[in-house]
Design an enzyme around this catalytic site. Structure first.
Site, PDB file in Angstrom:
ATOM      1  N   ASP A 245      75.720  24.963  24.211  1.00  0.00           N
ATOM      2  CA  ASP A 245      76.758  25.841  24.728  1.00  0.00           C
ATOM      3  C   ASP A 245      77.066  26.887  23.649  1.00  0.00           C
ATOM      4  O   ASP A 245      76.642  26.768  22.489  1.00  0.00           O
ATOM      5  CB  ASP A 245      78.002  25.046  25.151  1.00  0.00           C
ATOM      6  CG  ASP A 245      78.867  25.825  26.152  1.00  0.00           C
ATOM      7  OD1 ASP A 245      78.704  27.057  26.265  1.00  0.00           O
ATOM      8  OD2 ASP A 245      79.713  25.204  26.819  1.00  0.00           O
TER       9      ASP A 245
HETATM   10  C1  BGC Z   1      81.108  27.777  28.454  1.00  0.00           C
HETATM   11  C2  BGC Z   1      79.876  27.684  29.309  1.00  0.00           C
HETATM   12  C3  BGC Z   1      79.362  29.064  29.617  1.00  0.00           C
HETATM   13  C4  BGC Z   1      79.123  29.823  28.329  1.00  0.00           C
HETATM   14  C5  BGC Z   1      78.629  31.232  28.563  1.00  0.00           C
HETATM   15  C6  BGC Z   1      80.900  28.669  27.248  1.00  0.00           C
HETATM   16  O1  BGC Z   1      82.082  28.873  26.554  1.00  0.00           O
HETATM   17  O2  BGC Z   1      81.496  26.486  28.036  1.00  0.00           O
HETATM   18  O3  BGC Z   1      80.154  27.004  30.493  1.00  0.00           O
HETATM   19  O4  BGC Z   1      78.189  29.000  30.383  1.00  0.00           O
HETATM   20  O5  BGC Z   1      80.351  29.905  27.623  1.00  0.00           O
HETATM   21  O6  BGC Z   1      79.550  31.981  29.253  1.00  0.00           O
END
Ligand code: BGC
Length: 773
Positions: free
Chosen positions: A295
């Site tokens: 992530d």
């Molecule tokens: C979130 C993800 C997301 C990513 C990109 C992160 O902070 O936890 O779910 O896909 O950001 O936006």
């Protein structure tokens, strides 16, 4: 050096897998992934390419760069030139994507195409209801439609991958991210996720209008303690395997090419550093062949988690634990080559991760045509936000299906298109809020508010009055929080009392009041955990004043999580849960309010009475001292200072018509281990309107070697019935549906007695019984 070895679960889980192959413990087979790639040709191609790559180029492929202020396009151009980037996040238009792919082709040595990914969570240009609302449709066809349209629009924009679906089961409405998932139930979540993956990717992720998925967040993110985002998760292996992992397995069996790794720690190990989770379970036991992606910034966070001493340690641990790509990478290029050269990390680890990335690019068809989602130069749309690029009819239909009628005293709804209607509330005319969080490339100006939807429904037929009545919140701290990154909430400068006075005067002129209340979209988002899940006080004050007018009161709820609505339930004559319903939300809400559509949604999460009841979920274990309405008893498991049980249970939702459900008929009272029986009911539309409802089948394993839930959802079907019509709905049951993870972490099915419950929600059900031999 910290060891990220297998825990004691590993041996138990391997044992369980062995047992699962034994026919005596046979589990239901899921269909294998349908990916049209010729894997032999792919392996040969990728091996050949890997041989040509330098260590730095391999590391470059593992980097997913976020376009933004820290890494603007000019910086990325240099990275591309030197082979230092494998994929891009946060670029969503064809011209922008084309420019970067052109740079790869013109400037880089090996011309390995980039892939482009984005959070296409509930639509791309056309925004559908938030996933929690999609789950409320309990309709696989709805999910398939959303997936197809989203994949079409996103691939038309040049994207190759979406960070979706989110299949984190969550039993905690304090967690803002429940809005992005499919609710509290494992089976419903697995079904919604499975269908979405199939619809987004199709049979072949390389197809012109397919979008590869990256299911998230692996794993157990929905169980963060206290519902506080990013918090710790601690959970038994039984619960993890029984309740939290199956939706991931279902998404992978449906072919998801990617897995996004969760931000939380699980039993003390951050998922990003969890070799057991990412290698032993995901790769070795489940046979996953796609890519794992950290992530956003999660690798750096390993230092804050306290499992990495410094950046170098963090990248090594993440890679060795099985993370292939680093999202928003800062460190890979800086440290990985050096770690390999100094012998602290084997080059094989880099090769393995790089192979996964290249395989996925191959599966996306990018080596055949790097421009497959872009088309020839000059073909880009003149106006990215053109009306003609939207799918409004799909959005309106899907939004209608997602709404849940919670209350309808004296059949106040549907409203007649006549007389004077007062529309009131801070969310009644908000274009931004109705789209919900993670509204991708959706443009707020293109969304239809409730005011606009009602206006066009009533044009020339009735008078519509409007007053805002209150701001979303009077708490400056909350408004500042909501507006930190974008001016999302526009507050009215008038005093709360002046706004309420205007609303009351407006209500007095009307025959009926429709109040649109709930949350701003930013209140149900990542990093938006709430300690209080009631309506903000400003809105409660407004409702109190509206109630005092004595006018019939309809509440249209707009929110991204279950709310505690005891007071509102007493005040309102009718309540419609609309979630954040997307681009066509206002029209769809008007359709339902005026009866042009009959609501058929059912709650995918229990609505508690108060925050103190959380976690509250229907498929709990029974305890030794269960509390029941009939037998409250002092020494039973309950709260003495409040009513017990949810305000609205899982699976609940009304209609403008009524339905009856017959007794449960079982094709046999005994089920052989390798056999099949069916449970069926007759469902009749006993009212005067055509309508749909969701028939739900729950099963309880009455006595087993460990305590089993009071009921578990094992089947559902949405059925449309004309007034007076009836249909027989049958659910197959086999031993595969009855498996569970026992105390020794073996996946077993134990003979004995089972209850079958069938109904139109999780509480009001008809019973049957069978014995598994
Ligand atoms: C979130 C993800 C997301 C990513 C990109 C992160 O902070 O936890 O779910 O896909 O950001 O936006």
């Amino acid at each position: 050096m910290k060891k990220h070895g297998a825990t004691k679960w590993l041996s138990a889980v391997s044992l369980a897998v062995t047992l699962a192959l034994n026919p005596a413990f046979a589990v239901q087979e899921t269909a294998p992934a349908v990916v049209k790639t010729d894997t032999q040709a792919r392996d040969a191609y990728v091996s050949d390419l890997l041989q040509k790559m330098t260590l730095e180029e391999k590391v470059g492929q593992l980097r997913l760069i976020t376009v933004g202020t820290e890494t603007p396009k000019e910086v990325i151009r240099e990275m591309i030139k030197h082979g230092q980037v494998g994929a891009i996040f946060n670029t969503v238009t064809r011209p922008d994507i084309r420019a970067m792919q052109d740079q790869v082709m013109q400037l880089s040595r090996l011309k390995i195409p980039l892939f482009f990914a984005y959070d296409v969570v509930h639509g791309q240009r056309t925004v559908f209801p938030i996933p929690l609302g999609l789950a409320a449709s309990w309709d696989r066809n709805v999910l398939a439609r959303v997936g197809k349209v989203s994949a079409f629009e996103a691939s038309e924009d040049g994207l190759n991958m979406t960070w979706a679906p989110m299949v984190d089961v969550s039993r905690d409405p304090r967690w803002g991210r429940v809005s992005e998932g499919f609710g509290e139930d494992t089976y419903l979540t697995a079904e919604m996720g499975r269908v979405l993956v199939k619809a987004l990717q199709g049979d072949d992720p390389a197809a012109r209008h397919a979008l590869m998925t990256s299911v998230k967040h692996f794993a157990a993110y929905g169980a963060v303690e206290g519902g506080r985002d990013y918090n710790t998760v601690d959970m038994s292996p039984q619960r993890l395997f029984q309740d939290y992992l199956p939706p991931f397995k279902a998404a992978l069996d449906a072919g998801s090419g990617g897995v996004m790794v969760a931000l939380n720690s699980l039993n003390g190990t951050p998922a990003t550093a969890d070799r057991w989770l990412l290698k032993d379970v995901l790769r070795d036991q489940w046979g996953f062949k796609g890519i794992t992606i950290s992530d956003h910034g999660a690798i750096k966070e390993l230092m804050k988690h306290g499992v990495a001493a410094d950046p170098q340690d963090a990248v090594r641990i993440a890679l060795e634990s099985g993370v292939n790509m680093s999202m928003n990478d800062e460190y890979f290029m800086q440290y990985l080559p050096q770690l390999v050269k100094s012998g602290k990390l084997s080059e094989q680890e880099i090769d393995d991760a790089c192979r996964h990335v290249l395989n996925v690019k191959y599966d996306m068809g990018l080596f055949r045509d790097a421009y497959s989602h872009l088309g020839p130069a000059g073909s880009d749309p003149q106006d990215t936000n053109a009306e003609s690029r939207l799918h409004r009819a799909d959005a309106r239909e899907v939004a209608r299906q997602s709404m849940v009628l919670l209350k309808n005293r004296l059949d106040l709804l549907p409203l007649k298109k006549q007389g004077t209607i007062a529309l009131i509330g801070p969310l009644a005319d908000s274009k931004r809020d109705i789209m919900g969080s993670w509204s991708a490339a959706g443009v707020a100006q293109q969304s239809v508010t409730v005011l606009e939807g009602m206006r066009s429904a009533l044009e020339g037929k009735a008078t519509l009055l409007y007053a805002k009545g209150a701001n979303v919140s009077n708490d400056k701290g909350i408004i500042d929080f909501l507006n930190e990154y974008e001016k999302a909430v526009i507050t009215d400068p008038r005093s709360p009392q002046a706004m309420i006075d205007e609303a009351v005067a407006t209500a007095r002129k009307a025959d009926v009041v429709v109040a649109v209340v709930g949350e701003a979209q930013g209140m149900a988002h990542e990093a938006s955990s709430r300690a209080d899940i009631t309506l903000p006080q400003s809105q409660r004050d407004l409702l109190q004043a509206l109630k005092a007018t004595g006018k019939p009161l309809v509440l249209v709820l707009m929110n991204g999580r279950p709310l505690a609505l005891v007071q509102e339930d007493q005040q309102a004559d009718a309540m419609l849960e609309t979630w954040f319903s997307g681009t066509e939300g206002g029209n769809a809400i008007a359709d339902v309010l005026f009866g042009d559509a009959n609501p058929s949604g059912k709650l995918p999460m229990s609505f508690p009475r108060s925050v103190g009841q959380i976690p509250i979920y229907f498929n709990h274990l029974n305890t030794g001292r269960p509390y029941t309405w009939e037998n409250p008893g002092k020494y039973t498991s309950h709260y003495f200072d409040a009513a017990n049980g949810p305000l609205y249970p899982f699976g609940y939702g009304l209609s403008y018509t009524t339905f009856s459900v017959s007794d449960v008929k079982l094709s046999s009272g005994t089920l052989a281990r390798d056999g099949k029986i069916t449970a069926s009911v007759d469902v009749t539309n006993t009212g005067k309107r055509d309508g749909a409802t969701v028939v739900q089948m729950y099963i309880q394993d009455v006595t087993a070697s460990i305590s089993r839930p009071v009921k578990e959802l094992k089947g559902f079907e949405k059925v449309m019935l004309k007034a007076g019509e009836h249909k027989t709905i049958s659910f197959p049951i086999d031993a595969g549906q009855l498996t569970f993870w026992n105390a020794g972490m073996q996946q077993v099915v134990e003979p004995g007695e089972f209850n079958v419950f069938i109904g139109l929600d999780s509480q009001r059900v008809k019973n049957g019984k069978f014995t598994l031999q």
